[in-house]
Enzyme design. Sequence first.
Site, PDB file in Angstrom:
ATOM      1  N   VAL A   1     -98.191 -81.222  20.688  1.00 35.03           N
ATOM      2  CA  VAL A   1     -98.478 -80.238  20.747  1.00 35.03           C
ATOM      3  C   VAL A   1     -99.344 -79.599  20.174  1.00 35.03           C
ATOM      4  O   VAL A   1    -100.967 -79.188  20.483  1.00 35.03           O
ATOM      5  CB  VAL A   1     -97.806 -78.425  20.133  1.00 35.03           C
ATOM      6  CG1 VAL A   1     -98.224 -77.464  21.060  1.00 35.03           C
ATOM      7  CG2 VAL A   1     -96.172 -78.874  20.406  1.00 35.03           C
ATOM      8  N   ASP A   2    -100.684 -79.839  19.115  1.00 31.32           N
ATOM      9  CA  ASP A   2    -101.617 -79.422  17.878  1.00 31.32           C
ATOM     10  C   ASP A   2    -102.747 -80.521  18.409  1.00 31.32           C
ATOM     11  O   ASP A   2    -103.520 -80.436  18.925  1.00 31.32           O
ATOM     12  CB  ASP A   2    -101.288 -80.054  16.779  1.00 31.32           C
ATOM     13  CG  ASP A   2    -102.383 -79.892  15.802  1.00 31.32           C
ATOM     14  OD1 ASP A   2    -102.785 -78.577  16.145  1.00 31.32           O
ATOM     15  OD2 ASP A   2    -102.186 -79.906  14.657  1.00 31.32           O
TER      16      ASP A   2
ATOM     17  N   GLY B   1     -90.753 -81.573  16.487  1.00 32.43           N
ATOM     18  CA  GLY B   1     -91.226 -82.854  17.190  1.00 32.43           C
ATOM     19  C   GLY B   1     -91.524 -83.615  15.731  1.00 32.43           C
ATOM     20  O   GLY B   1     -90.472 -84.059  15.528  1.00 32.43           O
TER      21      GLY B   1
ATOM     22  N   ASP C   1     -95.865 -78.054  30.436  1.00 35.99           N
ATOM     23  CA  ASP C   1     -96.965 -78.269  28.924  1.00 35.99           C
ATOM     24  C   ASP C   1     -98.056 -76.994  28.323  1.00 35.99           C
ATOM     25  O   ASP C   1     -98.048 -75.996  29.683  1.00 35.99           O
ATOM     26  CB  ASP C   1     -98.063 -79.002  29.711  1.00 35.99           C
ATOM     27  CG  ASP C   1     -98.942 -79.296  28.634  1.00 35.99           C
ATOM     28  OD1 ASP C   1     -99.139 -78.884  27.208  1.00 35.99           O
ATOM     29  OD2 ASP C   1     -99.552 -80.458  29.219  1.00 35.99           O
ATOM     30  N   ILE C   2     -97.653 -77.080  26.972  1.00 33.10           N
ATOM     31  CA  ILE C   2     -97.543 -75.690  26.556  1.00 33.10           C
ATOM     32  C   ILE C   2     -99.084 -75.317  26.961  1.00 33.10           C
ATOM     33  O   ILE C   2     -99.588 -74.258  26.987  1.00 33.10           O
ATOM     34  CB  ILE C   2     -97.810 -74.984  25.171  1.00 33.10           C
ATOM     35  CG1 ILE C   2     -97.372 -73.681  24.980  1.00 33.10           C
ATOM     36  CG2 ILE C   2     -98.619 -76.137  24.013  1.00 33.10           C
ATOM     37  CD1 ILE C   2     -96.826 -72.747  23.402  1.00 33.10           C
TER      38      ILE C   2
HETATM   39  P1  ADP Z   1     -93.987 -80.439  14.537  1.00 35.01           P
HETATM   40  O1  ADP Z   1     -94.414 -80.607  13.873  1.00 35.01           O
HETATM   41  O2  ADP Z   1     -94.009 -78.742  14.756  1.00 35.01           O
HETATM   42  O3  ADP Z   1     -92.637 -81.030  14.808  1.00 35.01           O
HETATM   43  P2  ADP Z   1     -94.146 -81.077  18.040  1.00 35.01           P
HETATM   44  O4  ADP Z   1     -95.492 -80.891  17.946  1.00 35.01           O
HETATM   45  O5  ADP Z   1     -94.621 -82.373  17.110  1.00 35.01           O
HETATM   46  O6  ADP Z   1     -94.544 -80.009  16.179  1.00 35.01           O
HETATM   47  O7  ADP Z   1     -93.364 -80.652  18.278  1.00 35.01           O
HETATM   48  C1  ADP Z   1     -92.998 -79.779  18.545  1.00 35.01           C
HETATM   49  C2  ADP Z   1     -92.253 -79.987  20.106  1.00 35.01           C
HETATM   50  O8  ADP Z   1     -93.072 -79.660  20.772  1.00 35.01           O
HETATM   51  C3  ADP Z   1     -91.573 -81.025  20.460  1.00 35.01           C
HETATM   52  O9  ADP Z   1     -90.255 -80.783  20.284  1.00 35.01           O
HETATM   53  C4  ADP Z   1     -92.707 -81.619  21.010  1.00 35.01           C
HETATM   54  O10 ADP Z   1     -91.390 -82.872  21.922  1.00 35.01           O
HETATM   55  C5  ADP Z   1     -92.918 -80.276  21.902  1.00 35.01           C
HETATM   56  N1  ADP Z   1     -94.025 -80.764  22.990  1.00 35.01           N
HETATM   57  C6  ADP Z   1     -94.785 -82.112  22.187  1.00 35.01           C
HETATM   58  N2  ADP Z   1     -96.654 -81.868  22.943  1.00 35.01           N
HETATM   59  C7  ADP Z   1     -95.848 -80.550  23.701  1.00 35.01           C
HETATM   60  C8  ADP Z   1     -96.675 -79.878  25.029  1.00 35.01           C
HETATM   61  N3  ADP Z   1     -98.491 -80.243  25.690  1.00 35.01           N
HETATM   62  N4  ADP Z   1     -96.352 -78.371  25.086  1.00 35.01           N
HETATM   63  C9  ADP Z   1     -95.121 -77.833  24.896  1.00 35.01           C
HETATM   64  N5  ADP Z   1     -94.358 -78.843  24.180  1.00 35.01           N
HETATM   65  C10 ADP Z   1     -94.865 -80.244  23.276  1.00 35.01           C
END
Ligand code: ADP
Length: 168
Positions: A33-34, A124, A10-11
């Site tokens: 992620v946001d 994502g 998890d980032i």
């Molecule tokens: P985007 O809108 O740029 O596609 P997302 O946040 O929907 O961004 O997804 C980008 C990537 O991050 C996806 O592969 C998703 O599975 C992953 N992701 C989602 N939550 C987390 C997290 N907490 N930490 C790391 N990666 C994550």
Amino acid sequence: MVQVEFVQGDITEQQVDAVVNAANSSLLGGGGVDGAIHRKGGPEILNACRDLRASHYGSGLPTGQAVATTAGRLPARWVIHTVGPVWRAGEDRSGLLASCYRESLRVADELGAATVAFPAVSTGIYGWPMDDGARIAVGTVRAADTAVREVRFVLFDAAAYEAFVVYM
Ligand code: ADP
């Protein structure tokens, strides 16, 4: 040359100088992620984003660009927000995805961040195929002219991790 690492996780939990957010152009939060970054980092990040919208990005942060804020309550010191391109079949938008990584590292250099964690931008909600996203991410970071010492790709699940480690 920048040292590249791959972890599954998890980032929001990364102990690095800066974590990169796969933001949307509004900078006002979203899913993936946001959402995780704003939930865990607290309101300070959103307040800083609102200030940036008001001062510099009235019509939003353009795709492929990056900008930094505080990381609020996250272990990192800064969040670097970047806006990935939405995947479109039949249209080559890979230059914009590469720009997200390059511009985020440029912002990290301005901040003096030595360690930076990236998610798999655009893979994502924005629909970019993971294998291609991984190739662009790792290739761009390795080729970047940056003072950042360590880039950690933080992959949320095993499939994403497997796609990235191919480029180790
Ligand atoms: P985007 O809108 O740029 O596609 P997302 O946040 O929907 O961004 O997804 C980008 C990537 O991050 C996806 O592969 C998703 O599975 C992953 N992701 C989602 N939550 C987390 C997290 N907490 N930490 C790391 N990666 C994550």
